[in-house]
Write a protein that holds these residues in place. Structure first.
Motif, PDB file in Angstrom:
ATOM      1  N   ILE A 246       0.849  -1.205   0.000  1.00 16.26           N
ATOM      2  CA  ILE A 246       0.000   0.000   0.000  1.00 16.26           C
ATOM      3  C   ILE A 246       0.879   1.248   0.000  1.00 16.26           C
ATOM      4  O   ILE A 246       0.631   2.213  -0.731  1.00 16.26           O
ATOM      5  N   ALA A 247       1.920   1.233   0.828  1.00 15.77           N
ATOM      6  CA  ALA A 247       2.854   2.363   0.870  1.00 15.77           C
ATOM      7  C   ALA A 247       3.560   2.529  -0.469  1.00 15.77           C
ATOM      8  O   ALA A 247       3.764   3.657  -0.947  1.00 15.77           O
ATOM      9  N   SER A 248       3.918   1.417  -1.097  1.00 16.65           N
ATOM     10  CA  SER A 248       4.588   1.478  -2.403  1.00 16.65           C
ATOM     11  C   SER A 248       3.661   2.078  -3.454  1.00 16.65           C
ATOM     12  O   SER A 248       4.103   2.846  -4.313  1.00 16.65           O
ATOM     13  N   LEU A 249       2.389   1.720  -3.394  1.00 18.57           N
ATOM     14  CA  LEU A 249       1.419   2.282  -4.335  1.00 18.57           C
ATOM     15  C   LEU A 249       1.297   3.785  -4.143  1.00 18.57           C
ATOM     16  O   LEU A 249       1.262   4.545  -5.123  1.00 18.57           O
ATOM     17  N   LYS A 250       1.270   4.211  -2.903  1.00 16.37           N
ATOM     18  CA  LYS A 250       1.184   5.656  -2.621  1.00 16.37           C
ATOM     19  C   LYS A 250       2.385   6.392  -3.193  1.00 16.37           C
ATOM     20  O   LYS A 250       2.259   7.423  -3.871  1.00 16.37           O
ATOM     21  N   VAL A 251       3.586   5.869  -2.950  1.00 17.39           N
ATOM     22  CA  VAL A 251       4.809   6.496  -3.461  1.00 17.39           C
ATOM     23  C   VAL A 251       4.817   6.486  -4.981  1.00 17.39           C
ATOM     24  O   VAL A 251       5.201   7.469  -5.626  1.00 17.39           O
ATOM     25  N   ALA A 252       4.341   5.399  -5.581  1.00 18.96           N
ATOM     26  CA  ALA A 252       4.320   5.293  -7.043  1.00 18.96           C
ATOM     27  C   ALA A 252       3.399   6.333  -7.661  1.00 18.96           C
ATOM     28  O   ALA A 252       3.750   6.996  -8.651  1.00 18.96           O
ATOM     29  N   MET A 253       2.206   6.490  -7.096  1.00 15.16           N
ATOM     30  CA  MET A 253       1.260   7.464  -7.648  1.00 15.16           C
ATOM     31  C   MET A 253       1.788   8.897  -7.505  1.00 15.16           C
ATOM     32  O   MET A 253       1.646   9.712  -8.417  1.00 15.16           O
ATOM     33  N   LYS A 254       2.423   9.162  -6.372  1.00 21.07           N
ATOM     34  CA  LYS A 254       2.993  10.502  -6.181  1.00 21.07           C
ATOM     35  C   LYS A 254       4.116  10.760  -7.178  1.00 21.07           C
ATOM     36  O   LYS A 254       4.227  11.855  -7.742  1.00 21.07           O
ATOM     37  N   ASP A 275      -6.848  -7.484  -8.967  1.00 28.14           N
ATOM     38  CA  ASP A 275      -6.393  -8.704  -9.642  1.00 28.14           C
ATOM     39  C   ASP A 275      -4.896  -8.691  -9.905  1.00 28.14           C
ATOM     40  O   ASP A 275      -4.242  -9.742  -9.876  1.00 28.14           O
ATOM     41  N   ILE A 276      -4.320  -7.493 -10.142  1.00 28.06           N
ATOM     42  CA  ILE A 276      -2.913  -7.454 -10.562  1.00 28.06           C
ATOM     43  C   ILE A 276      -1.930  -7.156  -9.433  1.00 28.06           C
ATOM     44  O   ILE A 276      -0.752  -7.513  -9.533  1.00 28.06           O
ATOM     45  N   ILE A 277      -2.389  -6.496  -8.364  1.00 31.58           N
ATOM     46  CA  ILE A 277      -1.457  -6.277  -7.237  1.00 31.58           C
ATOM     47  C   ILE A 277      -2.065  -6.647  -5.886  1.00 31.58           C
ATOM     48  O   ILE A 277      -1.390  -6.538  -4.860  1.00 31.58           O
ATOM     49  N   GLY A 278      -3.345  -7.048  -5.845  1.00 31.49           N
ATOM     50  CA  GLY A 278      -3.907  -7.621  -4.637  1.00 31.49           C
ATOM     51  C   GLY A 278      -4.261  -6.671  -3.521  1.00 31.49           C
ATOM     52  O   GLY A 278      -4.461  -7.105  -2.373  1.00 31.49           O
ATOM     53  N   ILE A 279      -4.343  -5.375  -3.803  1.00 36.42           N
ATOM     54  CA  ILE A 279      -4.721  -4.410  -2.763  1.00 36.42           C
ATOM     55  C   ILE A 279      -5.708  -3.396  -3.314  1.00 36.42           C
ATOM     56  O   ILE A 279      -5.843  -3.226  -4.526  1.00 36.42           O
ATOM     57  N   MET A 280      -6.383  -2.713  -2.404  1.00 31.64           N
ATOM     58  CA  MET A 280      -7.202  -1.555  -2.748  1.00 31.64           C
ATOM     59  C   MET A 280      -6.337  -0.291  -2.670  1.00 31.64           C
ATOM     60  O   MET A 280      -5.434  -0.230  -1.832  1.00 31.64           O
ATOM     61  N   PRO A 281      -6.613   0.715  -3.494  1.00 33.38           N
ATOM     62  CA  PRO A 281      -5.820   1.942  -3.434  1.00 33.38           C
ATOM     63  C   PRO A 281      -6.386   2.983  -2.473  1.00 33.38           C
ATOM     64  O   PRO A 281      -5.865   4.094  -2.392  1.00 33.38           O
ATOM     65  N   CYS A 282      -7.446   2.635  -1.728  1.00 27.79           N
ATOM     66  CA  CYS A 282      -8.182   3.659  -0.959  1.00 27.79           C
ATOM     67  C   CYS A 282      -7.296   4.432   0.010  1.00 27.79           C
ATOM     68  O   CYS A 282      -7.331   5.668   0.060  1.00 27.79           O
ATOM     69  N   LEU A 283      -6.498   3.707   0.816  1.00 22.11           N
ATOM     70  CA  LEU A 283      -5.650   4.408   1.789  1.00 22.11           C
ATOM     71  C   LEU A 283      -4.578   5.228   1.082  1.00 22.11           C
ATOM     72  O   LEU A 283      -4.275   6.357   1.508  1.00 22.11           O
ATOM     73  N   ALA A 284      -4.008   4.690   0.007  1.00 23.83           N
ATOM     74  CA  ALA A 284      -3.029   5.469  -0.757  1.00 23.83           C
ATOM     75  C   ALA A 284      -3.676   6.755  -1.268  1.00 23.83           C
ATOM     76  O   ALA A 284      -3.070   7.839  -1.213  1.00 23.83           O
ATOM     77  N   ASN A 285      -4.915   6.643  -1.749  1.00 20.50           N
ATOM     78  CA  ASN A 285      -5.656   7.841  -2.189  1.00 20.50           C
ATOM     79  C   ASN A 285      -5.819   8.825  -1.036  1.00 20.50           C
ATOM     80  O   ASN A 285      -5.671  10.040  -1.210  1.00 20.50           O
ATOM     81  N   ALA A 286      -6.149   8.287   0.137  1.00 23.74           N
ATOM     82  CA  ALA A 286      -6.385   9.137   1.309  1.00 23.74           C
ATOM     83  C   ALA A 286      -5.137   9.908   1.708  1.00 23.74           C
ATOM     84  O   ALA A 286      -5.186  11.104   2.006  1.00 23.74           O
ATOM     85  N   ILE A 287      -4.000   9.205   1.724  1.00 21.50           N
ATOM     86  CA  ILE A 287      -2.757   9.850   2.145  1.00 21.50           C
ATOM     87  C   ILE A 287      -2.346  10.930   1.143  1.00 21.50           C
ATOM     88  O   ILE A 287      -1.935  12.037   1.534  1.00 21.50           O
TER      89      ILE A 287
END
Length: 478
Positions: A246-254, A275-287
């Motif tokens: 989840i943290a990696s997704l947040k850093v990637a989007m930023k 399906d492709i990374i197994g997580i929701m992006p909701c918390l990454a979106n929130a941060i």
């Protein structure tokens, strides 16, 4: 965000008191600085001995000063009557939002002479600005210390900041809209042609590659994101590996937003991403939203535009939240649930440690939702939207109320007349998505529309007349 820059061009006319004009130039500058706004003031000092706009030969130098500084707005306080033709030509040349105002005159001297005649000059300048086709804002003629001036000035700066961010808007679009979400269809070409809004699309596969690459490396940004999640949330429902991804997704989007010079993101948040990374992006979106990079769900481009406008209206001091307008309150006829799966900023939570949870709808219970109630209080709700070539922004005020427990991120609110709200939203051009913020930014968004051709304000509460009366300071003059 870059600091807001205000072009400060106090003006006078030769037949009135130069000494009083200079006196008021300093008083106005001091008052502006006392408001505590995060902005840079670009003045006319050095162009002439007075730092006042009044000589026609100095017009090119004034225009150059403001162009070189790349100011975001212009303020022409009339320290006496002012020189309206120079004001109009400078305003036309710079092409940014314009504010005119003059401090209220004192009584005539004992011999009947008047020192300034500022109100009279505002009438003249308003007419000439119209002749030059320059849109402008004005504040009711009042004293420097009047709350009418403070209110009007702050609201203008906020409105001009909305215009600044809107006119430089580029949205990172991560994948297409979910196939079932016809309501978020937008016209990319029309947004570019009408408003200059740019959309930079990438695929979910591109996001996956960047996310997994970051996950395998050690970086200060990733460590910081992991630390934030573990410190701010109860992450016991998920695993250590979930937190890292989840943290990696947040850093990637930023990183992708920075690489594409995008100020907002719209993402296809389900169901391919799970399906492709197994997580929701909701918390990454929130941060990210808490960090002033608002992220909207279901690839809602119009929602991302709204988020930037609302955030800018707070001078980028308050986080927004992106919500479904979902169901009516079971008991309050004017109550409504604002909800989304788990994307509201963590800073808004009422709990000391809200839950980082697994999604409650997906079969695999994908982790990554920030669940819990957020704080209530006074709020603005807004929605930029359009169809058939016509665009408007819905505006309304709400306040938080008690209500039943719900999964996801949520808050119950009360409005003045829910049937009116519902009718306005259903008959359009709006949908169930809205942007909320814990501030009254309706007057600023309303005023910003004056400077955005093709966008009409659509306030449901307060009304247009009530907003205009507030801007005039009618309630303060009673």
């Amino acid at each position: 965000m870059e600091k807001f820059k205000l072009g400060f061009a106090p003006t006078r006319r030769f037949v009135f008191s130069k000494e009083d004009a200079l006196k008021y130039k300093h008083l106005i500058r001091e008052k502006m600085e006392s408001f505590g706004l995060d902005m840079e003031i670009v003045d006319l000092e050095g162009i002439n001995e007075e730092g006042l706009l009044h000589e026609r030969l100095e017009e090119p130098a004034i225009i150059k000063r403001f162009r070189d500084a790349e100011v975001d707005a212009l303020f022409f306080p009339h320290c006496n009557f002012g020189t309206e033709d120079i004001v109009a030509r400078v305003a036309k040349a710079i092409g940014k939002p314009v504010l005119i105002w003059g401090p209220r005159d004192e009584a005539p001297l004992e011999d009947g002479m008047r020192l300034r005649d500022t109100q009279c000059g505002i009438f003249a300048t308003g007419k000439v600005l119209r002749r030059f086709n320059v849109k402008f804002t004005y504040i009711t003629n009042c004293t420097v210390d009047s709350p009418v001036f403070e209110r009007g000035f702050k609201n203008f700066i906020a409105a001009a900041n909305v215009v600044k961010q809107f006119n430089n808007l580029r949205i990172l679009q991560i994948s297409t809209r979910p196939s079932d979400f016809w309501s978020v269809i937008c016209n990319e070409g029309e947004l570019l042609e009408t408003f200059g809004i740019q959309i930079h699309p990438i695929t979910l596969d591109e996001l996956k590659k960047v996310t997994l690459k970051i996950e395998k490396t050690d970086s200060p940004e990733l460590d910081e994101a992991i630390g934030y999640i573990k410190e701010k949330l109860d992450w016991s429902p998920v695993t250590e590996q979930d937190v890292r991804r989840i943290a990696s997704l947040k850093v990637a989007m930023k990183q992708l937003a920075a690489d594409t010079r995008s100020t907002a993101i719209a993402i296809q948040c389900w169901s391919t991403l799970q399906d492709i990374i197994g997580i929701m992006p909701c918390l990454a979106n929130a941060i990210l939203t808490d960090e002033q990079i608002p992220v909207t769900c279901e690839t809602d481009i119009h929602g991302a535009i709204t988020s930037i406008m609302v955030q800018a209206a707070t001078m980028n001091t308050q986080p927004t939240f992106f919500a479904d307008i979902t169901i009516r309150h079971p008991e309050n006829p004017n109550g409504e649930l604002l909800f989304h799966c788990g994307n509201f900023p963590v800073s808004l939570s009422v709990e000391e440690k809200p839950k980082l949870n697994k999604h409650f709808l997906f079969d695999d219970h994908s982790p990554g939702t920030h669940e819990g109630e957020i704080k209530g209080g006074e709020m603005t709700l807004a929605r930029f939207d359009g169809d058939h070539g016509e665009y408007s922004i819905f505006l309304g005020k709400a306040k938080g109320i008690e209500g039943p427990f719900s999964r996801g991120s949520y808050v119950w609110v009360e409005v003045n007349d829910w049937p009116l709200w519902e009718e306005t939203l259903v008959k359009g051009p709006y949908i169930h998505h809205s942007v909320g913020v814990h501030a009254n930014v309706i007057p600023a968004l309303f005023e910003a529309c004056e400077y955005i051709p093709g966008l009409n304000p659509d306030p449901v509460d307060p009304t247009v007349d009530e907003i205009k009366a507030w801007l005039r300071g009618s309630d303060l003059n009673k």
